[in-house]
Design an enzyme around this catalytic site. Structure first.
Site, PDB file in Angstrom:
ATOM      1  CB  CYS A  36     -18.620 -12.381  15.075  1.00 48.72           C
ATOM      2  SG  CYS A  36     -16.898 -11.351  14.968  1.00 48.72           S
ATOM      3  CB  CYS A  75     -15.918  -5.546  14.045  1.00 47.08           C
ATOM      4  SG  CYS A  75     -15.817  -5.655  12.327  1.00 47.08           S
ATOM      5  CB  CYS A  83     -21.845  -7.245  12.002  1.00 48.00           C
ATOM      6  SG  CYS A  83     -21.295  -8.349  10.916  1.00 48.00           S
ATOM      7  CB  CYS A 106     -14.652 -11.835   8.811  1.00 53.22           C
ATOM      8  SG  CYS A 106     -16.173 -11.131   8.410  1.00 53.22           S
ATOM      9  CD  GLN A 141     -24.654  -6.342  -6.865  1.00 51.55           C
ATOM     10  OE1 GLN A 141     -24.624  -6.112  -5.414  1.00 51.55           O
ATOM     11  NE2 GLN A 141     -25.291  -5.473  -7.556  1.00 51.55           N
ATOM     12  CE1 TYR A 175     -27.155   6.140 -12.088  1.00 46.87           C
ATOM     13  CE2 TYR A 175     -29.080   5.253 -13.189  1.00 46.87           C
ATOM     14  CZ  TYR A 175     -28.120   6.254 -12.765  1.00 46.87           C
ATOM     15  OH  TYR A 175     -28.976   7.598 -12.595  1.00 46.87           O
ATOM     16  CD  GLU A 183     -20.411   1.769 -14.495  1.00 50.26           C
ATOM     17  OE1 GLU A 183     -21.545   0.974 -14.024  1.00 50.26           O
ATOM     18  OE2 GLU A 183     -19.850   2.436 -13.856  1.00 50.26           O
ATOM     19  CG  ASP A 204     -28.254  -1.849  -9.615  1.00 47.07           C
ATOM     20  OD1 ASP A 204     -28.542  -1.204  -8.608  1.00 47.07           O
ATOM     21  OD2 ASP A 204     -27.592  -2.828  -9.785  1.00 47.07           O
ATOM     22  CB  CYS A 214     -28.041   0.063  -2.727  1.00 50.45           C
ATOM     23  SG  CYS A 214     -27.311   1.147  -3.544  1.00 50.45           S
TER      24      CYS A 214
HETATM   25  N1  SAH Z   1     -26.105  -3.128 -12.088  1.00 51.28           N
HETATM   26  C1  SAH Z   1     -24.670  -3.315 -11.469  1.00 51.28           C
HETATM   27  C2  SAH Z   1     -23.876  -2.045 -10.851  1.00 51.28           C
HETATM   28  C3  SAH Z   1     -24.732  -1.452  -9.823  1.00 51.28           C
HETATM   29  S1  SAH Z   1     -23.864  -0.280  -8.809  1.00 51.28           S
HETATM   30  C4  SAH Z   1     -24.505  -4.574 -10.649  1.00 51.28           C
HETATM   31  O1  SAH Z   1     -25.271  -5.173 -10.369  1.00 51.28           O
HETATM   32  O2  SAH Z   1     -23.272  -5.067 -10.663  1.00 51.28           O
HETATM   33  C5  SAH Z   1     -24.072   1.184  -9.514  1.00 51.28           C
HETATM   34  C6  SAH Z   1     -23.401   1.558 -10.672  1.00 51.28           C
HETATM   35  O3  SAH Z   1     -23.551   2.803 -11.306  1.00 51.28           O
HETATM   36  C7  SAH Z   1     -21.538   1.546 -10.605  1.00 51.28           C
HETATM   37  O4  SAH Z   1     -21.147   0.686 -11.316  1.00 51.28           O
HETATM   38  C8  SAH Z   1     -21.270   2.997 -10.681  1.00 51.28           C
HETATM   39  O5  SAH Z   1     -20.178   3.000 -11.237  1.00 51.28           O
HETATM   40  C9  SAH Z   1     -22.275   3.404 -11.605  1.00 51.28           C
HETATM   41  N2  SAH Z   1     -22.526   4.858 -11.860  1.00 51.28           N
HETATM   42  C10 SAH Z   1     -22.572   5.683 -10.867  1.00 51.28           C
HETATM   43  N3  SAH Z   1     -22.845   6.898 -11.161  1.00 51.28           N
HETATM   44  C11 SAH Z   1     -23.405   6.942 -12.464  1.00 51.28           C
HETATM   45  C12 SAH Z   1     -23.913   7.793 -13.399  1.00 51.28           C
HETATM   46  N4  SAH Z   1     -24.030   8.906 -13.026  1.00 51.28           N
HETATM   47  N5  SAH Z   1     -23.999   7.212 -14.579  1.00 51.28           N
HETATM   48  C13 SAH Z   1     -23.758   5.850 -14.964  1.00 51.28           C
HETATM   49  N6  SAH Z   1     -23.372   4.916 -14.140  1.00 51.28           N
HETATM   50  C14 SAH Z   1     -23.094   5.385 -12.927  1.00 51.28           C
END
Ligand code: SAH
Length: 473
Positions: A71, A77, A80, A163, A299, A328, A349, A403, A430
């Site tokens: 790029c 930018c 990246c 991009c 994602q 999550y 969630e 997650d 992450c």
């Molecule tokens: N596992 C899913 C989302 C992961 S991202 C996937 O792979 O698509 C993390 C997620 O946690 C988000 O959707 C966010 O809204 C949620 N989140 C953030 N804080 C939270 C909490 N305290 N309790 C429950 N969910 C929460």
């Protein structure tokens, strides 16, 4: 040393924002633009007791890992941070970052980490992987509308409709929007005055289905919308065109009001399960379909998401008899992957509309053994654990998957997980720093790490995902 002094330094590592890191006379220096392996001349810009910041004056000996970025604007930018580093080296650094955090923050020995960590899962071709792009729209100095990206840490737009991380269709879509604006004298939104109309263009593509969605984020009403539709509907794959109204003076991109102006309100995408034990991670034949609206979380790297979820599924070790909590859970993607192989899955969630999507996705895939709850993981889980009349499966699940966002899990969530004593915990993270902090708590509470593996979801950026399998001691 004083400010503006120049000195030679070798860059040995990379920081959280992609800046080069090196040591000089016992001090750690952060130098934007310096890459691991570079020997550079640096100019001190800010000095603290043990560390400082410097600017790159000149590269004296370039790093053997430097490559020509594809790029042309990659260095300006903000998208990246490390495109100038060979992909192999990027993966090596990401793996090292995970290992270092586990050692420094988690307290695990380097030998232990090495023994339990599998090779990071990279991409085959680390370009054009993003299924979602949000382009800010602005005006150049000649008054012409432009689309592009914010320069790192600023709100000035660098024009770029092509991009290298995004879908190849993005360019024709953006050009169509810009020509519609020019011909109809439709102004871009101006963040400072709050005037003007077009704020952002959101584009999403289901990589497996080829379906495309365009959503214009606007500050009011869209004139001559049929002229926009005319241009966009001809693009192969176009399935959904919508406008999102955002009249607030805010950094938040999307408002809550959404109107479909052509086609369907959603697009769909398919995620395949892969065999993570085999070379090239071939499909197992199992797959799930998800519907995506402009507002739902999904994602962004579909190829790597398949690998990430498949790894989580492998670590969960399901045989069909298990009960699973997926904390999550977002729109229920991991939950539904697990539901196919488990007896019962419970997802939690915090975002209500995501749970609506999760329920709809379960229905579409004919899954009846997944239940979803809206709320904070750190509140919902203890409420169930302490509540009366809850089933044994709910109180004592076989597997818990988490997650969480970058800040990691709340203590109340971790301590309830420990009380529930699942056989296995799968931690998808992450941010390897908060992961390391939480793993320390889980390991002190009776679990041991069985496997760790990085997955590169965000090539050319400094971010990395990690999946960890923990078992009860
Ligand atoms: N596992 C899913 C989302 C992961 S991202 C996937 O792979 O698509 C993390 C997620 O946690 C988000 O959707 C966010 O809204 C949620 N989140 C953030 N804080 C939270 C909490 N305290 N309790 C429950 N969910 C929460």
């Amino acid at each position: 040393m004083k400010k503006n002094d120049e000195f030679e330094i070798e860059i040995t590592d990379i920081g959280n924002d992609g800046e080069g890191i090196g040591k000089h006379e016992g001090m750690t220096f952060f130098v934007k633009g310096g890459l691991p392996g570079d020997r550079i001349l640096a100019g001190a810009t800010k000095l603290k007791k043990t560390y400082g910041y410097a600017r790159l004056v000149k590269v004296l000996t370039p790093s053997p890992f430097r490559v020509a970025p594809l790029c042309p604007i990659s260095e300006k930018c903000g998208g990246c941070q490390i495109q100038s580093l060979s992909y192999k080296k990027q993966l090596e650094l990401k793996e090292r970052k995970i290992a270092e955090n586990l050692t420094r923050i988690g307290g695990f020995s380097p030998e232990f980490v090495k023994e339990h960590m599998d090779t990071i899962v990279g991409m085959e071709i680390p370009f054009h992987y993003r299924n979602k792009a949000q382009y800010p729209i602005g005006t150049d100095k000649n008054g012409q509308p432009i689309a592009g990206f914010y320069a790192g840490r600023t709100h000035s737009i660098i024009p770029n409709t092509n991009c290298f991380l995004g879908a190849e269709e993005n360019e024709i879509i953006l050009k169509a929007v810009l020509s519609y604006m020019e011909e109809n004298n439709i102004p871009a939104y101006d963040e400072i005055t709050g005037k003007g109309l077009i704020r952002h263009v959101l584009i999403r593509k289901g990589f497996t289905t080829g379906e495309i969605m365009v959503c214009l984020v606007i500050n009011g009403r869209l004139p001559a919308k049929e002229k926009l539709v005319d241009r966009l509907m001809k693009i192969p794959g176009m399935k959904s065109i919508s406008v999102n109204i955002n009249t607030e003076n805010t950094n938040v991109i999307m408002g809550s009001e959404l109107h479909t102006i052509w086609g369907e309100p959603t697009i769909s995408d398919v995620i395949h399960v892969r065999d993570m034990q085999k070379d090239g991670f071939p499909f197992t034949g199992d797959s799930l379909t998800f519907i995506i609206s402009p507002l739902s979380f999904y994602q962004v790297n579909p190829e790597q998401t398949e690998k990430l979820y498949s790894l989580a599924l492998e670590y969960a070790g399901l045989t069909g008899k298990e009960s699973v909590w997926d904390l999550y859970c977002g729109i229920g993607t991991i939950s539904l992957f697990m539901a196919r192989k488990a007896k019962q899955v419970y997802g939690v969630e915090i975002v209500g509309p995501a749970i609506d999507d999760a329920k709809e996705n379960a229905k579409r895939n004919g899954i009846t053994n997944a239940e979803f709850f809206v709320g904070k993981a750190e509140e919902v889980l203890p409420e169930f654990y302490e509540g009366k009349n809850n089933s044994y499966e709910m109180l004592y699940p076989d597997v818990i998957v988490v997650d969480p966002p970058r800040k990691g899990c709340d203590e109340a969530c971790l301590s309830t997980m420990l009380k529930m004593q699942p056989d296995r915990i799968v931690y998808v993270s992450c941010d390897s720093a908060t992961l390391a902090r939480d793993l320390k708590i889980l390991c002190e509470g009776g679990y041991r790490i069985k496997k760790i593996r990085g997955v590169d979801q965000f090539s050319h950026t400094v971010h990395v995902e990690t999946v960890v399998c923990l078992v009860r001691k």
